[in-house]
Motif scaffolding. Structure first.
Motif, PDB file in Angstrom:
ATOM      1  N   GLY A   6       4.626   0.754   2.488  1.00  0.00           N
ATOM      2  CA  GLY A   6       5.594  -0.069   1.781  1.00  0.00           C
ATOM      3  C   GLY A   6       6.793  -0.486   2.619  1.00  0.00           C
ATOM      4  N   VAL A   7       6.728  -0.307   3.945  1.00  0.00           N
ATOM      5  CA  VAL A   7       7.842  -0.653   4.821  1.00  0.00           C
ATOM      6  C   VAL A   7       7.351  -1.619   5.894  1.00  0.00           C
ATOM      7  CG1 VAL A   7       9.513   0.261   6.480  1.00  0.00           C
ATOM      8  CG2 VAL A   7       8.911   1.585   4.478  1.00  0.00           C
ATOM      9  N   ASN A   8       8.128  -2.668   6.136  1.00  0.00           N
ATOM     10  CA  ASN A   8       7.811  -3.581   7.233  1.00  0.00           C
ATOM     11  C   ASN A   8       8.240  -2.927   8.541  1.00  0.00           C
ATOM     12  OD1 ASN A   8       6.775  -5.599   5.597  1.00  0.00           O
ATOM     13  ND2 ASN A   8       8.770  -6.543   5.310  1.00  0.00           N
ATOM     14  N   ILE A   9       7.285  -2.740   9.436  1.00  0.00           N
ATOM     15  CA  ILE A   9       7.542  -2.101  10.722  1.00  0.00           C
ATOM     16  C   ILE A   9       8.046  -3.162  11.703  1.00  0.00           C
ATOM     17  CG2 ILE A   9       6.489  -0.729  12.560  1.00  0.00           C
ATOM     18  CD1 ILE A   9       6.488   0.652   9.875  1.00  0.00           C
ATOM     19  N   VAL A  17       7.964   4.380  18.267  1.00  0.00           N
ATOM     20  CA  VAL A  17       9.341   4.265  17.784  1.00  0.00           C
ATOM     21  C   VAL A  17       9.389   3.521  16.459  1.00  0.00           C
ATOM     22  CG1 VAL A  17      11.618   3.333  18.329  1.00  0.00           C
ATOM     23  CG2 VAL A  17      10.239   4.350  20.130  1.00  0.00           C
ATOM     24  N   ALA A  18       8.549   2.511  16.302  1.00  0.00           N
ATOM     25  CA  ALA A  18       8.565   1.678  15.097  1.00  0.00           C
ATOM     26  C   ALA A  18       8.212   2.479  13.846  1.00  0.00           C
ATOM     27  CB  ALA A  18       7.605   0.510  15.264  1.00  0.00           C
ATOM     28  N   LEU A  19       7.335   3.465  13.973  1.00  0.00           N
ATOM     29  CA  LEU A  19       6.947   4.274  12.809  1.00  0.00           C
ATOM     30  C   LEU A  19       8.119   5.082  12.255  1.00  0.00           C
ATOM     31  CD1 LEU A  19       3.379   5.638  13.658  1.00  0.00           C
ATOM     32  CD2 LEU A  19       4.005   3.983  11.916  1.00  0.00           C
ATOM     33  N   THR A  20       9.144   5.318  13.084  1.00  0.00           N
ATOM     34  CA  THR A  20      10.299   6.085  12.608  1.00  0.00           C
ATOM     35  C   THR A  20      11.142   5.292  11.617  1.00  0.00           C
ATOM     36  OG1 THR A  20      11.712   5.436  14.463  1.00  0.00           O
ATOM     37  CG2 THR A  20      10.399   7.440  14.736  1.00  0.00           C
ATOM     38  N   ALA A  21      10.828   4.009  11.419  1.00  0.00           N
ATOM     39  CA  ALA A  21      11.516   3.202  10.406  1.00  0.00           C
ATOM     40  C   ALA A  21      11.119   3.645   9.001  1.00  0.00           C
ATOM     41  CB  ALA A  21      11.207   1.731  10.604  1.00  0.00           C
ATOM     42  N   ILE A  22      10.043   4.399   8.894  1.00  0.00           N
ATOM     43  CA  ILE A  22       9.575   4.905   7.595  1.00  0.00           C
ATOM     44  C   ILE A  22      10.327   6.194   7.287  1.00  0.00           C
ATOM     45  CG2 ILE A  22       7.572   5.760   6.312  1.00  0.00           C
ATOM     46  CD1 ILE A  22       5.829   4.104   8.231  1.00  0.00           C
ATOM     47  N   TYR A  23      10.878   6.289   6.067  1.00  0.00           N
ATOM     48  CA  TYR A  23      11.616   7.483   5.651  1.00  0.00           C
ATOM     49  C   TYR A  23      10.664   8.668   5.621  1.00  0.00           C
ATOM     50  CZ  TYR A  23      14.364  10.634   2.708  1.00  0.00           C
ATOM     51  OH  TYR A  23      15.053  11.724   2.212  1.00  0.00           O
TER      52      TYR A  23
END
Length: 128
Positions: A6-9, A17-23
Motif C-alpha cells: 500500500g506504499v509507493n516506493i 533503501v527504498a523498502l525502508t519507506a514502508i512503516y
C-alpha cells in the motif's frame, strides 16, 4: 512506481533503501527480505521486473507485519499499558519519556515549549 504494502516506493533509489519507506521495515529487515526473495539489493526500483516486485510483495505479506496492521498493534499495546496503569502507561498518559530519561532538563520534544515559572515571570500591573 512500484506499490508494495500500500506504499509507493521511490523510483530512483536502490531497492534496499527504498523498502525502508514502508512503516515497519528498516535497513536490516529490507536486506533479509531481498535475500529471501533473491533480488539484488543494488538494483534501482525503476529497473525491477514485475516478477521481482511480486517476490518482494509475497515475502513481506507472508513474514512481516507492516503499515496499518503494525501501527494498530502498537497503539493497542500502548492502550493496554494505560488501562492496567503500568508505569510506562502512566508516562504515555502524562506525555513524558517512558524509558528512564531525565526530565528536569532536556526532554523538550516530549514536554513542549519552555515555560518560565516563579520569580522570573513578569508580575501583572498592580491595581491602584
Amino acid at each position: 512506481m512500484a506499490r508494495i504494502a500500500g506504499v509507493n516506493i521511490p523510483n530512483d533509489k536502490r531497492v534496499e533503501v527504498a523498502l525502508t519507506a514502508i512503516y515497519g521495515i528498516g535497513l536490516a529487515t529490507s536486506q533479509k527480505i531481498l535475500s529471501a526473495g533473491q533480488v539484488s539489493p543494488d538494483t534501482r526500483v525503476k529497473d525491477l521486473t514485475e516478477a521481482e516486485i511480486a517476490k518482494i510483495r509475497e515475502v513481506i505479506e507472508k513474514n512481516y507485519q507492516v503499515e496499518g496492521d503494525l501501527s494498530r498493534l502498537v497503539s493497542l499495546n500502548i492502550n493496554r499499558l494505560k488501562e492496567i496503569n503500568a508505569y510506562r502507561g502512566l508516562r504515555h498518559k502524562a506525555n513524558l519519556p517512558g524509558r528512564g530519561q531525565r526530565t528536569k532538563t532536556n526532554a523538550r520534544t516530549k514536554r513542549g515549549k519552555k515555560v518560565t515559572m516563579g520569580s522570573g515571570r513578569k508580575k501583572s500591573a498592580a491595581k491602584t
